[in-house]
Scaffold this active site. Structure first.
Site, PDB file in Angstrom:
ATOM      1  N   ARG A   1     -19.774   7.138 -19.145  1.00 36.51           N
ATOM      2  CA  ARG A   1     -19.682   8.381 -19.633  1.00 36.51           C
ATOM      3  C   ARG A   1     -18.911   8.321 -21.159  1.00 36.51           C
ATOM      4  NH1 ARG A   1     -20.243   8.691 -14.729  1.00 36.51           N
ATOM      5  NH2 ARG A   1     -18.588   6.911 -14.974  1.00 36.51           N
ATOM      6  N   THR A   2     -17.865   7.478 -21.446  1.00 32.90           N
ATOM      7  CA  THR A   2     -17.193   7.334 -22.673  1.00 32.90           C
ATOM      8  C   THR A   2     -17.875   6.991 -23.721  1.00 32.90           C
ATOM      9  OG1 THR A   2     -14.871   7.214 -21.355  1.00 32.90           O
ATOM     10  CG2 THR A   2     -15.131   6.585 -23.722  1.00 32.90           C
TER      11      THR A   2
ATOM     12  N   LYS B   1     -16.037 -16.359 -27.730  1.00 37.08           N
ATOM     13  CA  LYS B   1     -15.744 -17.707 -28.703  1.00 37.08           C
ATOM     14  C   LYS B   1     -14.244 -17.716 -28.875  1.00 37.08           C
ATOM     15  CE  LYS B   1     -20.254 -17.272 -30.759  1.00 37.08           C
ATOM     16  NZ  LYS B   1     -21.184 -17.077 -32.052  1.00 37.08           N
TER      17      LYS B   1
ATOM     18  N   ARG C   1     -12.841   0.243 -26.629  1.00 40.30           N
ATOM     19  CA  ARG C   1     -12.051  -0.042 -25.295  1.00 40.30           C
ATOM     20  C   ARG C   1     -11.828  -1.157 -25.293  1.00 40.30           C
ATOM     21  NH1 ARG C   1     -14.335   2.766 -19.554  1.00 40.30           N
ATOM     22  NH2 ARG C   1     -13.302   4.566 -20.829  1.00 40.30           N
TER      23      ARG C   1
ATOM     24  N   HIS D   1      -5.686   6.648 -22.307  1.00 37.42           N
ATOM     25  CA  HIS D   1      -7.071   7.160 -22.497  1.00 37.42           C
ATOM     26  C   HIS D   1      -7.197   8.250 -23.445  1.00 37.42           C
ATOM     27  CE1 HIS D   1     -11.456   7.451 -22.624  1.00 37.42           C
ATOM     28  NE2 HIS D   1     -11.603   7.207 -21.286  1.00 37.42           N
TER      29      HIS D   1
END
Length: 356
Positions: free
Chosen positions: A102-103, A132, A153, A181
């Site tokens: 959703r986000t 890496k 995120r 959030h």
């Protein structure tokens, strides 16, 4: 303005203190010096007060109201089949180190519906140069060279602030581990306002994984800005709300209490905000996860005691903490809530890149 022929993007200067670049739509094929001066003054007068969106504490009631007003405007734009070119010429990078549906998709849809373009990576923890050993700071310095705004995120609390301290373009925190959030909290508050009609004098039950739930932490900070709010915490012992949020609510004069009786809480509330018990936050302690999961479930029994005007929200995804039978109840607002995320994120992109 956005549909007129002859509009173009014109750079009008840089904030020397922050290194942030600002642009405006200038009429005509070329902007005159007076046009540029006037546009620059207009931008200074209408600039959004935030450089980045990192945590719920950044917002006050006045700012929340202004964002909600722009979100309502975005609803009209989204419904317009002709679309918008408001952010034409802008490029957004979505940099996700944790899974999201959703986000990530709502941010990408928001940018595209406003005429902008998107660079995206999913599961950057595994499939980017982070695998890496590249630092977050180096990744941000690289990605900002390709884009005008970054939606991040990350699995570490505080990662968004670290990125914002590195970048010279806006950073939006799309969730940082068990931290916050903020855009979810904004859409949650917007949904409550749309569904209930007001944000003062409401009773909210926060249910589920309150220790690890970044959504409930951010939401608690925003609820604390309103008058007459009462919050009930309903959670298994291993995932109770942490003391820092309780202390903040107490300091803010917000009435709160903990309860183990979801039925009783539901009978008193305007909003039940259910959350998933997050398996990924328990590490190897599968025993603790199993002890917490399934303890508090919103089902038809809970809905039978929930007031007729009340709503059930959930940041999604859900597992079994809301039964599917609840979906047909008009008070089940979680899919409307998810749609509201599109409009809030459209508003934030517009405000961060163009101002009011």
């Amino acid at each position: 303005m956005e549909a007129n022929v002859g509009l173009q993007w014109q750079s009008i200067g840089t904030d020397q203190m922050q290194g942030r670049k600002y642009s405006m739509l200038i009429a005509g094929c070329a902007a005159s010096p007076n046009d540029t001066i006037n546009a620059q003054q207009s931008t200074l007068n209408n600039r959004f007060p935030l450089q980045d969106v990192l945590e719920a504490q950044q917002f006050d009631r006045k700012l929340l109201n202004s964002i909600f007003e722009v979100a309502r405007e975005m609803e009209d734009i989204e419904r317009d089949a002709a679309g918008s070119e408001l952010l034409k010429g802008f490029l957004m990078a979505t940099l996700f180190y944790e899974p999201s549906t959703r986000t990530r998709l709502s941010f990408e849809s928001a940018m595209k519906r406003l005429g902008g373009e998107v660079l995206t990576t999913e599961n950057a923890r595994e499939f980017s140069s982070a695998a890496k050993g590249e630092t977050l700071e180096d990744t941000i310095r690289t990605v900002e060279g390709y884009s005008d705004i970054i939606v991040l995120r990350h699995f570490e609390s505080g990662a968004a602030k670290k990125a914002a301290n590195t970048a010279n373009i806006p950073i939006i925190n799309a969730g940082d581990g068990p931290g916050q959030h903020p855009t979810q909290a904004l859409l949650d508050m917007y949904t409550i306002k749309r569904e209930i009609g007001h944000l003062d004098n409401i009773r909210v039950g926060l249910v589920g994984d309150l220790a690890n739930g970044r959504t409930v932490r951010s939401l608690a900070y925003l609820l604390a800005k309103y008058d007459g709010v009462k919050i009930y915490f309903v959670a298994p012992d291993v995932v109770k709300m942490k003391d820092d949020i309780k202390d903040h609510l107490t300091d803010s004069g917000v009435d709160w209490e903990e309860s183990t009786d979801l039925m009783e809480v539901a009978s008193k509330c305007d909003v039940i905000y259910q959350t998933r018990i997050q398996r990924e936050r328990f590490g190897d302690r599968i025993d603790l996860y199993n002890a917490a999961r399934g303890k508090y479930i919103v089902d038809t029994k809970v809905m039978n005691v929930l007031p007729k005007h009340a709503v059930v929200l959930h940041p999604l995804p859900r597992l079994d903490e809301i039964t599917v039978e609840v979906d047909s109840d008009p008070r089940a607002a979680y899919f409307r809530q998810a749609k509201n995320g599109l409009h809030i994120r459209m508003a934030l992109l517009k405000l961060l890149l163009l101002g009011y």
